[in-house]
Design a protein around this motif. Sequence first.
Motif, short mmCIF file in Angstrom:
data_model
loop_
_atom_site.label_atom_id
_atom_site.label_comp_id
_atom_site.label_asym_id
_atom_site.label_seq_id
_atom_site.Cartn_x
_atom_site.Cartn_y
_atom_site.Cartn_z
N ALA A 83 0.85 -1.19 0.00
CA ALA A 83 0.00 0.00 0.00
C ALA A 83 0.89 1.24 0.00
CB ALA A 83 -0.91 0.02 1.22
N TYR A 84 0.59 2.19 -0.91
CA TYR A 84 1.38 3.42 -0.92
C TYR A 84 1.38 4.03 0.47
CZ TYR A 84 2.03 3.47 -5.93
OH TYR A 84 2.43 3.15 -7.21
N ALA A 85 2.53 4.60 0.86
CA ALA A 85 2.70 5.12 2.21
C ALA A 85 3.37 6.49 2.14
CB ALA A 85 3.55 4.17 3.04
N ASP A 86 3.01 7.36 3.09
CA ASP A 86 3.69 8.65 3.17
C ASP A 86 4.94 8.50 4.02
OD1 ASP A 86 3.03 9.01 5.93
OD2 ASP A 86 1.12 9.91 5.36
N LEU A 87 5.72 9.56 4.06
CA LEU A 87 7.01 9.49 4.74
C LEU A 87 6.90 9.32 6.25
CD1 LEU A 87 8.95 12.19 2.70
CD2 LEU A 87 9.16 9.70 2.54
N GLU A 88 5.77 9.65 6.82
CA GLU A 88 5.61 9.53 8.27
C GLU A 88 5.08 8.16 8.72
OE1 GLU A 88 7.11 11.82 9.98
OE2 GLU A 88 7.45 12.79 8.06
N THR A 89 4.85 7.26 7.78
CA THR A 89 4.37 5.93 8.12
C THR A 89 5.41 5.19 8.95
OG1 THR A 89 3.05 5.81 6.10
CG2 THR A 89 3.58 3.71 7.17
N GLU A 90 4.99 4.70 10.11
CA GLU A 90 5.90 3.95 10.97
C GLU A 90 6.10 2.55 10.43
OE1 GLU A 90 6.32 2.42 15.58
OE2 GLU A 90 5.08 4.18 15.17
N LEU A 91 7.32 2.10 10.46
CA LEU A 91 7.66 0.75 10.00
C LEU A 91 7.70 -0.20 11.18
CD1 LEU A 91 10.50 1.86 7.59
CD2 LEU A 91 8.24 1.01 6.92
N HIS A 92 7.41 -1.47 10.90
CA HIS A 92 7.40 -2.50 11.93
C HIS A 92 8.26 -3.67 11.48
CE1 HIS A 92 3.67 -0.19 12.44
NE2 HIS A 92 3.99 -0.29 13.71
N ASP A 93 8.70 -4.47 12.44
CA ASP A 93 9.52 -5.62 12.14
C ASP A 93 8.82 -6.52 11.12
OD1 ASP A 93 11.94 -7.11 12.66
OD2 ASP A 93 10.65 -8.60 13.61
N GLY A 94 9.54 -6.87 10.07
CA GLY A 94 8.98 -7.76 9.04
C GLY A 94 8.27 -7.04 7.91
N ASP A 95 8.14 -5.71 7.99
CA ASP A 95 7.50 -4.97 6.91
C ASP A 95 8.33 -5.07 5.63
OD1 ASP A 95 5.29 -4.09 8.33
OD2 ASP A 95 6.03 -2.05 8.61
N GLU A 96 7.66 -4.80 4.52
CA GLU A 96 8.29 -4.78 3.21
C GLU A 96 8.08 -3.39 2.63
OE1 GLU A 96 8.38 -8.38 0.39
OE2 GLU A 96 6.64 -7.19 -0.18
N LEU A 97 9.16 -2.69 2.32
CA LEU A 97 9.10 -1.36 1.73
C LEU A 97 9.50 -1.46 0.26
CD1 LEU A 97 8.97 1.84 2.43
CD2 LEU A 97 11.43 1.66 2.05
N ALA A 98 8.61 -1.06 -0.61
CA ALA A 98 8.91 -1.04 -2.04
C ALA A 98 9.29 0.36 -2.44
CB ALA A 98 7.70 -1.51 -2.85
N CYS A 99 10.39 0.50 -3.18
CA CYS A 99 10.87 1.77 -3.72
C CYS A 99 10.47 1.82 -5.17
CB CYS A 99 12.37 1.89 -3.55
SG CYS A 99 12.94 1.80 -1.85
N ILE A 100 9.53 2.70 -5.50
CA ILE A 100 8.93 2.70 -6.83
C ILE A 100 9.29 3.98 -7.56
CG2 ILE A 100 6.77 2.49 -8.09
CD1 ILE A 100 5.65 1.28 -5.37
N PRO A 101 10.09 3.89 -8.62
CA PRO A 101 10.41 5.08 -9.40
C PRO A 101 9.22 5.47 -10.29
CG PRO A 101 11.53 3.17 -10.30
CD PRO A 101 10.79 2.72 -9.08
N PRO A 102 9.22 6.70 -10.80
CA PRO A 102 8.14 7.11 -11.69
C PRO A 102 8.09 6.20 -12.92
CG PRO A 102 9.58 8.96 -11.19
CD PRO A 102 10.22 7.74 -10.61
N VAL A 103 6.91 6.04 -13.44
CA VAL A 103 6.72 5.19 -14.61
C VAL A 103 6.49 6.10 -15.81
CG1 VAL A 103 5.27 3.44 -15.68
CG2 VAL A 103 5.72 3.37 -13.23
N GLY A 104 7.29 5.90 -16.84
CA GLY A 104 7.12 6.67 -18.07
C GLY A 104 6.14 5.93 -18.97
N GLY A 105 5.57 6.66 -19.87
CA GLY A 105 4.65 6.00 -20.78
C GLY A 105 4.33 6.92 -21.94
N GLY A 106 3.51 6.40 -22.75
CA GLY A 106 3.14 7.24 -23.88
C GLY A 106 2.41 6.45 -24.90
#
Length: 84
Positions: free
Chosen positions: A61-84
């Motif tokens: 689930a998309y998260a803002d920067l203030e979202t607290e992380l917990h043991d075992g969480d998974e953080l995805a780093c998603i770059p912008p998607v180009g298209g056209g």
Amino acid sequence: MDSNEIVVRVLLFASARECTGTAHLSQTLPAGATVRDLSAHLYDTYPGLRELRLRFAVNTAYADLETELHDGDELACIPPVGGG
């Protein structure tokens, strides 16, 4: 690891993967750490990530920067998607 630490799995996609040279890594953080804390660590470790304008998702689930992380969480780093 002690009870004052958490371990978060970091997933890196597309240009973020190219920048770091890996698709995933594991990061130990102090308990109570946020997405902001982890992103700052990633930007310090991999300065090229700063330019990518990443979005973050915690446990799919998309998260803002203030979202607290917990043991075992998974953080995805998603770059912008180009298209056209």
